[in-house]
Design a protein around this motif. Structure first.
Motif, PDB file in Angstrom:
ATOM      1  N   GLN A  79      33.903  54.528  33.127  1.00  0.00           N
ATOM      2  CA  GLN A  79      33.740  53.093  33.395  1.00  0.00           C
ATOM      3  C   GLN A  79      32.520  52.809  34.263  1.00  0.00           C
ATOM      4  OE1 GLN A  79      37.864  50.732  32.969  1.00  0.00           O
ATOM      5  NE2 GLN A  79      37.638  51.707  34.938  1.00  0.00           N
ATOM      6  N   VAL A  80      32.232  53.705  35.214  1.00  0.00           N
ATOM      7  CA  VAL A  80      31.038  53.519  36.032  1.00  0.00           C
ATOM      8  C   VAL A  80      29.796  53.552  35.154  1.00  0.00           C
ATOM      9  CG1 VAL A  80      29.608  54.580  37.813  1.00  0.00           C
ATOM     10  CG2 VAL A  80      32.059  54.372  38.171  1.00  0.00           C
ATOM     11  N   VAL A  81      29.758  54.479  34.197  1.00  0.00           N
ATOM     12  CA  VAL A  81      28.602  54.579  33.302  1.00  0.00           C
ATOM     13  C   VAL A  81      28.523  53.356  32.400  1.00  0.00           C
ATOM     14  CG1 VAL A  81      27.582  55.883  31.404  1.00  0.00           C
ATOM     15  CG2 VAL A  81      28.535  57.096  33.370  1.00  0.00           C
ATOM     16  N   LYS A  82      29.633  52.967  31.797  1.00  0.00           N
ATOM     17  CA  LYS A  82      29.620  51.862  30.836  1.00  0.00           C
ATOM     18  C   LYS A  82      29.338  50.519  31.495  1.00  0.00           C
ATOM     19  CE  LYS A  82      32.993  53.681  27.502  1.00  0.00           C
ATOM     20  NZ  LYS A  82      34.360  53.486  26.953  1.00  0.00           N
ATOM     21  N   PHE A  83      30.120  50.209  32.536  1.00  0.00           N
ATOM     22  CA  PHE A  83      30.123  48.858  33.085  1.00  0.00           C
ATOM     23  C   PHE A  83      29.571  48.759  34.507  1.00  0.00           C
ATOM     24  CE2 PHE A  83      34.119  49.171  30.432  1.00  0.00           C
ATOM     25  CZ  PHE A  83      33.520  48.690  29.287  1.00  0.00           C
ATOM     26  N   GLY A  84      29.279  49.898  35.137  1.00  0.00           N
ATOM     27  CA  GLY A  84      28.767  49.874  36.499  1.00  0.00           C
ATOM     28  C   GLY A  84      29.810  49.539  37.542  1.00  0.00           C
ATOM     29  N   ILE A 104      41.933  52.085  37.248  1.00  0.00           N
ATOM     30  CA  ILE A 104      42.276  50.794  36.667  1.00  0.00           C
ATOM     31  C   ILE A 104      41.202  50.380  35.663  1.00  0.00           C
ATOM     32  CG2 ILE A 104      42.744  48.364  37.160  1.00  0.00           C
ATOM     33  CD1 ILE A 104      44.849  50.326  38.204  1.00  0.00           C
ATOM     34  N   GLU A 105      41.624  49.855  34.524  1.00  0.00           N
ATOM     35  CA  GLU A 105      40.660  49.325  33.569  1.00  0.00           C
ATOM     36  C   GLU A 105      39.880  48.175  34.202  1.00  0.00           C
ATOM     37  OE1 GLU A 105      41.627  48.715  29.325  1.00  0.00           O
ATOM     38  OE2 GLU A 105      43.650  49.337  29.897  1.00  0.00           O
ATOM     39  N   THR A 106      38.570  48.214  34.064  1.00  0.00           N
ATOM     40  CA  THR A 106      37.742  47.148  34.634  1.00  0.00           C
ATOM     41  C   THR A 106      38.118  45.790  34.061  1.00  0.00           C
ATOM     42  OG1 THR A 106      35.942  48.751  34.860  1.00  0.00           O
ATOM     43  CG2 THR A 106      35.355  46.434  35.038  1.00  0.00           C
ATOM     44  N   ALA A 107      38.502  45.756  32.786  1.00  0.00           N
ATOM     45  CA  ALA A 107      38.886  44.495  32.150  1.00  0.00           C
ATOM     46  C   ALA A 107      40.249  44.004  32.610  1.00  0.00           C
ATOM     47  CB  ALA A 107      38.882  44.645  30.627  1.00  0.00           C
ATOM     48  N   LYS A 108      40.990  44.820  33.360  1.00  0.00           N
ATOM     49  CA  LYS A 108      42.322  44.432  33.846  1.00  0.00           C
ATOM     50  C   LYS A 108      42.342  44.330  35.367  1.00  0.00           C
ATOM     51  CE  LYS A 108      44.354  44.430  29.785  1.00  0.00           C
ATOM     52  NZ  LYS A 108      43.131  44.505  28.964  1.00  0.00           N
ATOM     53  N   PHE A 109      41.147  44.228  35.964  1.00  0.00           N
ATOM     54  CA  PHE A 109      41.015  44.150  37.418  1.00  0.00           C
ATOM     55  C   PHE A 109      40.432  42.778  37.761  1.00  0.00           C
ATOM     56  CE2 PHE A 109      38.341  44.744  41.229  1.00  0.00           C
ATOM     57  CZ  PHE A 109      39.290  45.230  42.107  1.00  0.00           C
ATOM     58  N   PHE A 110      41.220  41.962  38.470  1.00  0.00           N
ATOM     59  CA  PHE A 110      40.848  40.554  38.668  1.00  0.00           C
ATOM     60  C   PHE A 110      40.669  40.230  40.149  1.00  0.00           C
ATOM     61  CE2 PHE A 110      43.930  40.703  35.038  1.00  0.00           C
ATOM     62  CZ  PHE A 110      42.979  40.618  34.030  1.00  0.00           C
ATOM     63  N   VAL A 111      39.498  39.730  40.464  1.00  0.00           N
ATOM     64  CA  VAL A 111      39.215  39.170  41.781  1.00  0.00           C
ATOM     65  C   VAL A 111      38.510  37.839  41.554  1.00  0.00           C
ATOM     66  CG1 VAL A 111      39.076  41.379  42.985  1.00  0.00           C
ATOM     67  CG2 VAL A 111      37.031  40.454  41.904  1.00  0.00           C
ATOM     68  N   GLN A 112      38.358  37.065  42.595  1.00  0.00           N
ATOM     69  CA  GLN A 112      37.748  35.751  42.454  1.00  0.00           C
ATOM     70  C   GLN A 112      36.272  35.872  42.101  1.00  0.00           C
ATOM     71  OE1 GLN A 112      38.390  34.122  46.347  1.00  0.00           O
ATOM     72  NE2 GLN A 112      36.438  34.830  47.111  1.00  0.00           N
ATOM     73  N   ASP A 113      35.721  34.840  41.500  1.00  0.00           N
ATOM     74  CA  ASP A 113      34.289  34.785  41.252  1.00  0.00           C
ATOM     75  C   ASP A 113      33.515  34.901  42.565  1.00  0.00           C
ATOM     76  OD1 ASP A 113      34.558  34.588  38.560  1.00  0.00           O
ATOM     77  OD2 ASP A 113      34.121  32.450  38.412  1.00  0.00           O
ATOM     78  N   PHE A 167      34.307  51.764  42.801  1.00  0.00           N
ATOM     79  CA  PHE A 167      33.080  52.518  42.614  1.00  0.00           C
ATOM     80  C   PHE A 167      32.087  51.667  41.827  1.00  0.00           C
ATOM     81  CE2 PHE A 167      36.301  55.663  43.397  1.00  0.00           C
ATOM     82  CZ  PHE A 167      35.656  56.640  44.141  1.00  0.00           C
ATOM     83  N   THR A 168      30.863  51.602  42.310  1.00  0.00           N
ATOM     84  CA  THR A 168      29.833  50.797  41.662  1.00  0.00           C
ATOM     85  C   THR A 168      28.608  51.662  41.379  1.00  0.00           C
ATOM     86  OG1 THR A 168      28.942  50.090  43.805  1.00  0.00           O
ATOM     87  CG2 THR A 168      30.611  48.674  42.776  1.00  0.00           C
ATOM     88  N   ALA A 169      27.823  51.222  40.383  1.00  0.00           N
ATOM     89  CA  ALA A 169      26.640  51.976  39.975  1.00  0.00           C
ATOM     90  C   ALA A 169      25.353  51.369  40.497  1.00  0.00           C
ATOM     91  CB  ALA A 169      26.581  52.078  38.445  1.00  0.00           C
ATOM     92  N   SER A 170      25.310  50.067  40.652  1.00  0.00           N
ATOM     93  CA  SER A 170      24.074  49.414  41.084  1.00  0.00           C
ATOM     94  C   SER A 170      23.867  49.603  42.585  1.00  0.00           C
ATOM     95  CB  SER A 170      24.116  47.919  40.753  1.00  0.00           C
ATOM     96  OG  SER A 170      24.247  47.715  39.362  1.00  0.00           O
ATOM     97  N   SER A 229      28.023  41.506  39.894  1.00  0.00           N
ATOM     98  CA  SER A 229      26.593  41.641  39.611  1.00  0.00           C
ATOM     99  C   SER A 229      26.203  43.091  39.367  1.00  0.00           C
ATOM    100  CB  SER A 229      25.766  41.068  40.770  1.00  0.00           C
ATOM    101  OG  SER A 229      26.046  41.746  41.979  1.00  0.00           O
ATOM    102  N   ASN A 230      27.142  44.019  39.523  1.00  0.00           N
ATOM    103  CA  ASN A 230      26.867  45.416  39.213  1.00  0.00           C
ATOM    104  C   ASN A 230      26.720  45.587  37.706  1.00  0.00           C
ATOM    105  OD1 ASN A 230      27.235  47.348  41.739  1.00  0.00           O
ATOM    106  ND2 ASN A 230      28.674  45.649  41.967  1.00  0.00           N
ATOM    107  N   ARG A 231      25.773  46.419  37.309  1.00  0.00           N
ATOM    108  CA  ARG A 231      25.484  46.634  35.897  1.00  0.00           C
ATOM    109  C   ARG A 231      25.517  48.122  35.576  1.00  0.00           C
ATOM    110  NH1 ARG A 231      26.669  42.220  35.925  1.00  0.00           N
ATOM    111  NH2 ARG A 231      25.534  40.349  35.256  1.00  0.00           N
ATOM    112  N   GLY A 232      26.152  48.452  34.466  1.00  0.00           N
ATOM    113  CA  GLY A 232      26.192  49.830  34.016  1.00  0.00           C
ATOM    114  C   GLY A 232      25.218  50.067  32.877  1.00  0.00           C
ATOM    115  N   LEU A 233      25.261  51.260  32.320  1.00  0.00           N
ATOM    116  CA  LEU A 233      24.392  51.603  31.202  1.00  0.00           C
ATOM    117  C   LEU A 233      24.598  50.651  30.034  1.00  0.00           C
ATOM    118  CD1 LEU A 233      22.387  53.644  29.894  1.00  0.00           C
ATOM    119  CD2 LEU A 233      24.389  54.912  29.105  1.00  0.00           C
ATOM    120  N   GLY A 234      25.843  50.243  29.816  1.00  0.00           N
ATOM    121  CA  GLY A 234      26.129  49.342  28.700  1.00  0.00           C
ATOM    122  C   GLY A 234      25.390  48.022  28.809  1.00  0.00           C
ATOM    123  N   HIS A 235      25.350  47.442  30.001  1.00  0.00           N
ATOM    124  CA  HIS A 235      24.614  46.195  30.201  1.00  0.00           C
ATOM    125  C   HIS A 235      23.119  46.401  29.959  1.00  0.00           C
ATOM    126  CE1 HIS A 235      28.306  45.564  32.607  1.00  0.00           C
ATOM    127  NE2 HIS A 235      28.165  44.292  32.296  1.00  0.00           N
TER     128      HIS A 235
END
Length: 458
Positions: free
Chosen positions: A159-164, A181-190, A323-326, A334-340
């Motif tokens: 997930q770190v590689v894909k989505f950062g 946890i799946e990044t798509a199932k992890f919810f915090v405020q904007d 864990f973040t990649a940016s 605002s973190n971006r992975g390889l996929g972005h």
């Protein structure tokens, strides 16, 4: 012993109230509520808001996942509707190869090294070296004996590689083992800040099996006050969910679910007959800084939380790590992975590659000029490979449909070089040494990596 339900402080404890308010006492002092979230309805309201804000990001995650999984550049249904089903529409998996190259560096880091960590003890006694070695060996053994360790870490790094961005959570504050946890199932405020200490509310969707929940019920049914699970509410829930034909609710709750079902080929109705139920873990920071943990079903509600652990964690970073990649983004999203980074370029490359195949096929197609007669006098001509064909009074004409193929190939090669340059510069290509001043040469980096851990830069 932990409370099974929020205490419900004061008259404001209504199912319609989202947050319990701070009040002023008769002496003028402010009084904070025991729990900010007082009801299942309030928790659901926050969770639903966070999830609705996250849907556009989930859509992008699904598109990135699709690029890596092999989705073609064009919608086959739209091509068919427009009579273009004959054109090339394929994914050469260039994005997949880039993703696996980066992700496998993390895999090698764990699996090609003898020990996960090396400990050193300060002192002059030579025996300390042996003690440190013993600690290192046993630490490695304890971690690797956890059956889910490799799976959890691989999911984390993927997930770190894909989505950062990849969060992990500790369901039990007394257990060192975590869950990715799946990044798509992890919810915090904007606009949630990357600093975990600044997070005040987090919602996570996760799957529990009916068997696990029934085991909890059996273990505490005669000692209800010893468990943070509300055993009576859990019993009602098991009667509702475990006995239902469709236990896990809708098969698809967002486009990420749909993408994964498509790539796994499990869209049949049989897939809903599972023993998994989807629950929401809800973490709320109280005014004293402690973290209260709630669990509820996103659809089912009998007025009680299935799980309520008042102030289960001392701080938010005791309950989760993100864990973040940016490097140094202020906000989580605002973190971006390889996929972005490669998404749009890979899309363009796929379209160009499909055009190359189409042009190659068209350039080898015979073009025939028929006599200028009425359409009723023209007989269709069928070509069979290897068999001479009589074209009658018709004549061949020069086929120039492939004269631009060189430019297309050049454009495709340019985009590939662009991606390789960008991934190398950003550190996503583990085969490239760090470009910092004083870095060793590529040859030295490869030699050293294979000599030590058989890993590259990452």
């Amino acid at each position: 012993m932990k409370n099974k339900q929020p205490p419900g402080d004061g008259p404001y404890n209504s199912v319609y109230a989202t947050r319990a308010p701070i009040t002023r006492e008769s002496d003028g002092q402010l009084e904070a509520p025991s729990n900010i979230i007082q009801s299942v309805s309030a928790a659901k309201a926050v969770y639903t808001t966070y999830r609705s804000e996250h849907l556009k990001r989930i859509d992008l995650y699904a598109q990135i996942e699709g690029i890596f999984a092999g989705n073609p550049p064009y919608d086959p249904v739209e091509l068919y509707q427009n009579g273009l089903q004959h054109i090339a529409n394929f994914n050469p998996l260039d994005g997949r190869s880039l993703y696996e190259k980066s992700a496998l560096a993390y895999w090698n880091l764990l699996n090609e090294t003898e020990r996960l960590a090396v400990f050193e003890l300060q002192g002059q006694d030579p025996a300390l070296i042996e003690v440190a070695d013993t600690i290192s060996r046993h630490f490695n053994d304890v971690v690797r004996d956890w059956d889910s360790f490799t799976t959890q870490v691989n999911q984390l790094s993927a997930q770190v590689v894909k989505f950062g961005l990849s969060p992990i959570i500790w369901p039990d504050e007394r257990d060192w083992r975590w869950r990715t946890i799946e990044t798509a199932k992890f919810f915090v405020q904007d606009q949630a800040l990357s600093d975990i200490d600044e997070l005040t509310c987090v919602a996570v969707e996760s799957i529990f099996t009916a068997q696990y929940l029934f085991k909890v019920y059996n273990e505490f049914k005669d000692a209800k006050d010893e468990s943070p699970w509300d055993i009576d509410a859990l019993a009602d829930y098991l009667m509702y969910r475990a006995n239902s034909t469709i236990q896990n609710g809708p098969m698809v709750t967002d486009v990420m679910d749909l993408q994964k079902r498509l790539q796994n080929g499990d869209l049949s109705y049989v897939s809903v007959f599972s023993d998994g139920v989807r629950l929401v873990s809800f973490l709320q920071k109280e005014y004293d800084g402690k973290i209260t943990h709630y669990i509820f079903d996103r659809d089912y509600d009998n007025g009680s939380f299935l799980y309520f652990a008042d102030r289960q964690y001392d701080s938010m970073d005791d309950s989760l790590i993100i864990f973040t990649a940016s490097p140094g983004e202020f906000t989580l999203h605002s973190n971006r992975g390889l996929g972005h980074k490669v998404f749009s370029t890979i899309q363009a490359m796929m379209q160009i590659d499909c055009s190359i195949v189409d042009m190659t096929r068209m350039s080898s197609t015979p073009l025939i000029k028929s006599p200028a007669t009425g359409p009723s006098d023209v007989s269709p001509i069928k070509f069979i490979p290897g068999v001479p064909t009589n074209i009658g009074m018709s004549e061949f004409i020069q086929n120039d449909l492939g004269h631009n193929i060189t430019q297309l190939v050049g454009a495709s090669q340019y985009l590939r070089a662009k991606i390789q340059s960008n991934t190398a510069a950003s550190g996503d290509d583990p085969s490239m040494p760090d470009s910092s001043i004083g870095s060793i040469s590529p040859t030295q980096a490869r030699f050293q990596s294979y000599k030590e851990f058989n890993v590259l830069k990452n």
